[in-house]
Design a protein around this motif. Structure first.
Motif, PDB file in Angstrom:
ATOM      1  N   LEU A 164      -0.476  -0.532  -3.639  1.00 48.15           N
ATOM      2  CA  LEU A 164      -0.874   0.421  -2.596  1.00 48.15           C
ATOM      3  C   LEU A 164      -0.688  -0.188  -1.206  1.00 48.15           C
ATOM      4  O   LEU A 164      -0.178   0.472  -0.284  1.00 48.15           O
ATOM      5  CB  LEU A 164      -2.330   0.831  -2.804  1.00 48.15           C
ATOM      6  CG  LEU A 164      -2.598   1.733  -4.021  1.00 48.15           C
ATOM      7  CD1 LEU A 164      -4.082   1.791  -4.321  1.00 48.15           C
ATOM      8  CD2 LEU A 164      -2.045   3.137  -3.781  1.00 48.15           C
ATOM      9  N   LEU A 165      -1.080  -1.460  -1.041  1.00 50.02           N
ATOM     10  CA  LEU A 165      -0.921  -2.106   0.267  1.00 50.02           C
ATOM     11  C   LEU A 165       0.553  -2.332   0.596  1.00 50.02           C
ATOM     12  O   LEU A 165       0.981  -2.108   1.732  1.00 50.02           O
ATOM     13  CB  LEU A 165      -1.669  -3.438   0.267  1.00 50.02           C
ATOM     14  CG  LEU A 165      -3.202  -3.359   0.228  1.00 50.02           C
ATOM     15  CD1 LEU A 165      -3.803  -4.749   0.122  1.00 50.02           C
ATOM     16  CD2 LEU A 165      -3.740  -2.629   1.450  1.00 50.02           C
ATOM     17  N   GLN A 166       1.334  -2.781  -0.380  1.00 48.23           N
ATOM     18  CA  GLN A 166       2.745  -3.067  -0.128  1.00 48.23           C
ATOM     19  C   GLN A 166       3.536  -1.808   0.195  1.00 48.23           C
ATOM     20  O   GLN A 166       4.588  -1.894   0.833  1.00 48.23           O
ATOM     21  CB  GLN A 166       3.347  -3.777  -1.337  1.00 48.23           C
ATOM     22  CG  GLN A 166       2.841  -5.199  -1.513  1.00 48.23           C
ATOM     23  CD  GLN A 166       3.284  -5.823  -2.809  1.00 48.23           C
ATOM     24  OE1 GLN A 166       3.984  -5.189  -3.607  1.00 48.23           O
ATOM     25  NE2 GLN A 166       2.866  -7.050  -3.050  1.00 48.23           N
ATOM     26  N   HIS A 167       3.062  -0.659  -0.218  1.00 49.51           N
ATOM     27  CA  HIS A 167       3.759   0.591   0.073  1.00 49.51           C
ATOM     28  C   HIS A 167       3.093   1.378   1.197  1.00 49.51           C
ATOM     29  O   HIS A 167       3.376   2.569   1.372  1.00 49.51           O
ATOM     30  CB  HIS A 167       3.866   1.435  -1.188  1.00 49.51           C
ATOM     31  CG  HIS A 167       4.899   0.922  -2.148  1.00 49.51           C
ATOM     32  ND1 HIS A 167       5.832   1.720  -2.753  1.00 49.51           N
ATOM     33  CD2 HIS A 167       5.166  -0.329  -2.581  1.00 49.51           C
ATOM     34  CE1 HIS A 167       6.617   0.992  -3.533  1.00 49.51           C
ATOM     35  NE2 HIS A 167       6.220  -0.256  -3.435  1.00 49.51           N
ATOM     36  N   ASP A 227       7.249  -0.339   3.602  1.00 52.13           N
ATOM     37  CA  ASP A 227       7.595  -1.030   2.366  1.00 52.13           C
ATOM     38  C   ASP A 227       7.608  -2.527   2.656  1.00 52.13           C
ATOM     39  O   ASP A 227       8.445  -3.015   3.426  1.00 52.13           O
ATOM     40  CB  ASP A 227       8.959  -0.573   1.846  1.00 52.13           C
ATOM     41  CG  ASP A 227       9.258  -1.095   0.453  1.00 52.13           C
ATOM     42  OD1 ASP A 227       8.563  -2.031   0.005  1.00 52.13           O
ATOM     43  OD2 ASP A 227      10.189  -0.581  -0.191  1.00 52.13           O
ATOM     44  N   ALA A 228       6.680  -3.272   2.045  1.00 52.68           N
ATOM     45  CA  ALA A 228       6.592  -4.709   2.295  1.00 52.68           C
ATOM     46  C   ALA A 228       7.843  -5.446   1.851  1.00 52.68           C
ATOM     47  O   ALA A 228       8.149  -6.527   2.368  1.00 52.68           O
ATOM     48  CB  ALA A 228       5.362  -5.289   1.583  1.00 52.68           C
ATOM     49  N   VAL A 275       7.053 -13.217   9.852  1.00 55.54           N
ATOM     50  CA  VAL A 275       7.227 -11.770   9.969  1.00 55.54           C
ATOM     51  C   VAL A 275       5.903 -11.117   9.616  1.00 55.54           C
ATOM     52  O   VAL A 275       5.442 -11.224   8.465  1.00 55.54           O
ATOM     53  CB  VAL A 275       8.343 -11.258   9.042  1.00 55.54           C
ATOM     54  CG1 VAL A 275       8.518  -9.753   9.189  1.00 55.54           C
ATOM     55  CG2 VAL A 275       9.658 -11.977   9.347  1.00 55.54           C
ATOM     56  N   SER A 276       5.260 -10.476  10.576  1.00 51.65           N
ATOM     57  CA  SER A 276       3.914  -9.937  10.378  1.00 51.65           C
ATOM     58  C   SER A 276       3.872  -8.457  10.705  1.00 51.65           C
ATOM     59  O   SER A 276       4.294  -8.029  11.786  1.00 51.65           O
ATOM     60  CB  SER A 276       2.896 -10.676  11.261  1.00 51.65           C
ATOM     61  OG  SER A 276       2.895 -12.057  10.981  1.00 51.65           O
ATOM     62  N   ALA A 277       3.350  -7.676   9.740  1.00 53.35           N
ATOM     63  CA  ALA A 277       3.038  -6.268  10.001  1.00 53.35           C
ATOM     64  C   ALA A 277       1.595  -6.189  10.481  1.00 53.35           C
ATOM     65  O   ALA A 277       0.724  -6.920   9.994  1.00 53.35           O
ATOM     66  CB  ALA A 277       3.218  -5.448   8.736  1.00 53.35           C
ATOM     67  N   LEU A 278       1.332  -5.321  11.439  1.00 47.73           N
ATOM     68  CA  LEU A 278       0.012  -5.247  12.055  1.00 47.73           C
ATOM     69  C   LEU A 278      -0.569  -3.842  11.892  1.00 47.73           C
ATOM     70  O   LEU A 278      -0.571  -3.034  12.833  1.00 47.73           O
ATOM     71  CB  LEU A 278       0.103  -5.617  13.535  1.00 47.73           C
ATOM     72  CG  LEU A 278       0.776  -6.967  13.848  1.00 47.73           C
ATOM     73  CD1 LEU A 278       0.966  -7.142  15.345  1.00 47.73           C
ATOM     74  CD2 LEU A 278      -0.029  -8.108  13.265  1.00 47.73           C
ATOM     75  N   PRO A 279      -1.071  -3.505  10.687  1.00 43.19           N
ATOM     76  CA  PRO A 279      -1.617  -2.150  10.485  1.00 43.19           C
ATOM     77  C   PRO A 279      -2.825  -1.864  11.367  1.00 43.19           C
ATOM     78  O   PRO A 279      -3.100  -0.704  11.694  1.00 43.19           O
ATOM     79  CB  PRO A 279      -1.987  -2.143   8.997  1.00 43.19           C
ATOM     80  CG  PRO A 279      -2.069  -3.568   8.592  1.00 43.19           C
ATOM     81  CD  PRO A 279      -1.117  -4.301   9.455  1.00 43.19           C
TER      82      PRO A 279
END
Length: 642
Positions: free
Chosen positions: A205-208, A274-275, A296-300
């Motif tokens: 769920l988190l990776q998508h 998509d992670a 490489v950082s995604a920042l939700p």
């Protein structure tokens, strides 16, 4: 001075009289009746008594720990589905001094709580046990504790309801994680497996991009009387987030143009999160070898209207790499290695390499220039020029080769390479009748060839440096025209495969195989660099390098001509005994040959293995079985198998 209560005074007096006789040591805990090492280890770790091994324990402290061991053992078995075991705990004296008598096992009268241990404290208000007022005969008792376990019937899953509600219910990755959930109905309720299955779904769920997903229900109900468990797991996903723009930050200063790095970004802003796309970007940046640090950082948490920004932090690696080394080969002799590589020549990311390998019987100079390629597949455009001069009992050759190539990473496991070769080679390995009943060398032969080549490399293993599970291999197809008169044609196919199977953490089986075939009407017109050989490291151990196959002799010198076909196979068992050290036994067989039937040569041997900080080190001693006079050979290799 206040007077001590009569009973407390008696107890203190008893301990003063007994002195060290109050102490005992537990030397070992034996856990019996459990075949699974993981279950046994969990029991051992849960025991408070295990933390007190080889320590002086008072009688009360020891008896308290023995009483706790039954409860701790029971709780340690529950995560594996065993809720109704039968547990018997015994202690016995061990290693008594000569002439001393072993004391009887503890009785219920001995098992009193230790008033010095907080929550262990307690008393029935009665007089101390009579034994406590008598000095022990053995002041240095050493005990062994046996825990006998009868696991009984395990609890099995009676019903399991695991589902996802919301927009994520139709997501392919989430559905795949749901389908892989365990334990299923009828399976033993193993809490480790259960937690892993639950975590797999949460990660999917988190990776998508379902960052608002909530675990609405998570319940496991165990009915001990029925040896049954009911599982209820349910998530609500919320809306899926989207990927935003990737922003690059190079610190302390930019070395590569941002528009070049943006070509590696494999999504458009607004695409579903998509992670895997972020991981692909990270691996592409690492493969460039420009940067020492890639983050490489995604920042939700900074998302705007469910669009997640992506921050890429980069720190440059040292621009130049200089190498100096010494070498020794049984064929090439002693030598030196000198090299310089520029990781990046300019802001467009071009690279350059110069390397000199100078040994007694082999000299090689390599010049290389690389340009990053991002269209279609991540990879490189490469132009290289190599000059090699090699003269030894196996070969007499001098060649210059220019190669232009394009590589591309097709997916996580498959890399493709297309190249064009221009080869000029001079060699001497053939002989002819000199007219007087002897043999004499032919004049040097020359050949110029132009040919394309396609190569596919596949690797799918758990650890590329020291694989224990998986497989890898290469497939090469090349062919073209050339020779002294330009009329010699050839087509070659060559394949290598390796398969790894780990039996446990310390042992594995390795299978290797190789096969190659040349289609050519005039094989002897092909230069040595386009022929197949067998023997030596990574081929058939027990034989010298290139020793197996067609050969000719002139004045005592042996020339190995190579062949149009090759086939080799190897079976190796490897086991590590203590720390990084291990051993291996192996059987290799193969041949380089003409015609349809190979003349197989088999070698057997054993070796030493060392997991060094720079990769596995392998030292093998082998002997060929083709001739009773075959000598032993020594083989040394360092680095990954693949």
């Amino acid at each position: 001075m206040p007077r001590l209560p009569h009973r407390l005074g008696l107890a203190l007096a008893a301990c003063l009289v007994a002195g060290p006789a109050c102490a005992a040591k537990v030397a070992r805990i034996d856990i019996q009746g459990v075949a699974d090492p993981a279950v046994a280890q969990n029991v051992r770790t849960a025991l408070s008594l295990n933390d007190e091994l080889d320590k002086d324990l008072s009688a009360r402290r020891l008896n308290y720990l023995l009483r706790q061991a039954e409860r701790e053992t029971r709780e340690a078995l529950e995560p594996f589905g065993y809720y109704s075991p039968t547990i018997t705990i015994r202690r016995s004296d061990r290693d008594l001094p000569v002439g001393q008598r072993a004391e009887p096992p503890a009785t219920d009268a001995d098992a009193v709580d230790d008033p010095d241990d907080g929550d262990e404290a307690g008393t029935d208000g009665g007089a101390p046990a009579a034994a406590s007022t008598t000095p022990r005969r053995d002041p240095k008792r050493t005990l062994t504790v046996d825990i006998q376990i009868v696991l009984g019937e395990p609890v099995r899953v009676r019903r399991e309801q695991v589902d996802v509600d919301g927009p994520g219910a139709g997501d392919g990755g989430v559905r795949e994680a749901l389908a892989a959930f365990a334990p299923r109905e009828g399976a033993v309720l193993d809490h480790t497996v259960y937690e892993a299955g639950k975590k797999r779904i949460s990660n999917a769920l988190l990776q998508h991009g379902y960052f608002d997903a909530d675990l609405a229900s998570h319940r496991v109900e165990v009915t001990r009387a029925d040896f049954a468990a009911d599982i209820d797991l349910r998530w609500t996903t919320g809306e899926r987030y989207r990927l935003g723009e990737a922003r690059f930050q190079q610190d302390p200063k930019p070395i590569i143009r941002d528009d070049l790095l943006q070509k590696l970004v494999n999504w458009e802003p607004g695409a579903p999160y998509d992670a895997a796309k972020l991981d692909r970007l990270r691996r592409s940046l690492v493969a460039l070898d420009y940067f020492g640090l890639v983050d490489v950082s995604a920042l939700p948490e900074n998302a705007s209207e469910r669009t997640v920004p992506v921050e890429v932090s980069l720190s440059p690696a040292p621009r130049s790499i200089y190498t100096v080394g010494a070498s020794y080969g049984t064929i090439s002799g002693p030598g030196v290695n000198l090299g310089v590589e520029r990781r990046y020549l300019n802001s467009l990311g071009h690279k350059a390499l110069a390397q000199l390998d100078y040994a007694k019987d082999r000299k090689a100079l390599t010049l290389q220039y690389k340009v990053p390629a991002f269209a279609w597949l991540d990879g490189w455009y490469t132009a290289s020029l190599q000059a090699v001069d090699e003269v030894n009992p196996y070969i007499n050759s001098r060649r210059v080769e220019f190669v232009a190539s394009r590589s591309g990473q097709y997916n996580d496991h498959l890399n493709l390479l297309a190249s064009l070769h221009v080869l000029r080679e001079r060699w001497l390995i053939n002989v002819a009748d000199d007219g007087e009943g002897g043999l004499s060398p032919l004049p040097y032969r020359y050949g110029s060839y132009v040919f394309p080549a396609l190569e596919a490399t596949y690797v799918d293993v758990d650890d590329r440096l020291d694989p224990r599970r998986g497989a890898g291999g290469t497939l090469l197809l090349r062919g073209g025209r050339g020779g002294a008169d330009g009329n010699t044609t050839f087509l070659q196919v060559h394949a290598r495969v390796q398969w790894f199977h780990g039996f446990d953490a310390d042992s594995k089986l390795i299978l290797r195989g190789e096969a190659g075939h040349t289609f050519s009407g005039s094989f002897l017109d092909l230069p040595p660099s386009l022929r197949f050989y067998a023997g030596g490291d990574r081929s058939v151990r027990g034989y010298d390098w290139h020793e197996i196959g067609p050969r000719v002799e002139v004045d005592g010198d042996v020339y190995y001509t190579g062949a149009s076909n090759v086939v080799t196979a190897s079976v190796e068992y490897e086991r590590y005994f203590k720390g990084p050290w291990g051993a291996a036994v192996f059987v290799d067989s193969g041949s380089a040959f003409e015609g349809k039937r190979p003349d197989m040569h088999t070698g057997v041997g054993f070796g030493v293995r060392w997991r060094s900080p720079v990769g596995p080190v392998r030292i093998d001693i082998a002997r060929g079985l083709k001739s009773p006079d075959s000598p032993f050979t020594l083989h040394f290799a360092i680095g990954a198998d693949l």
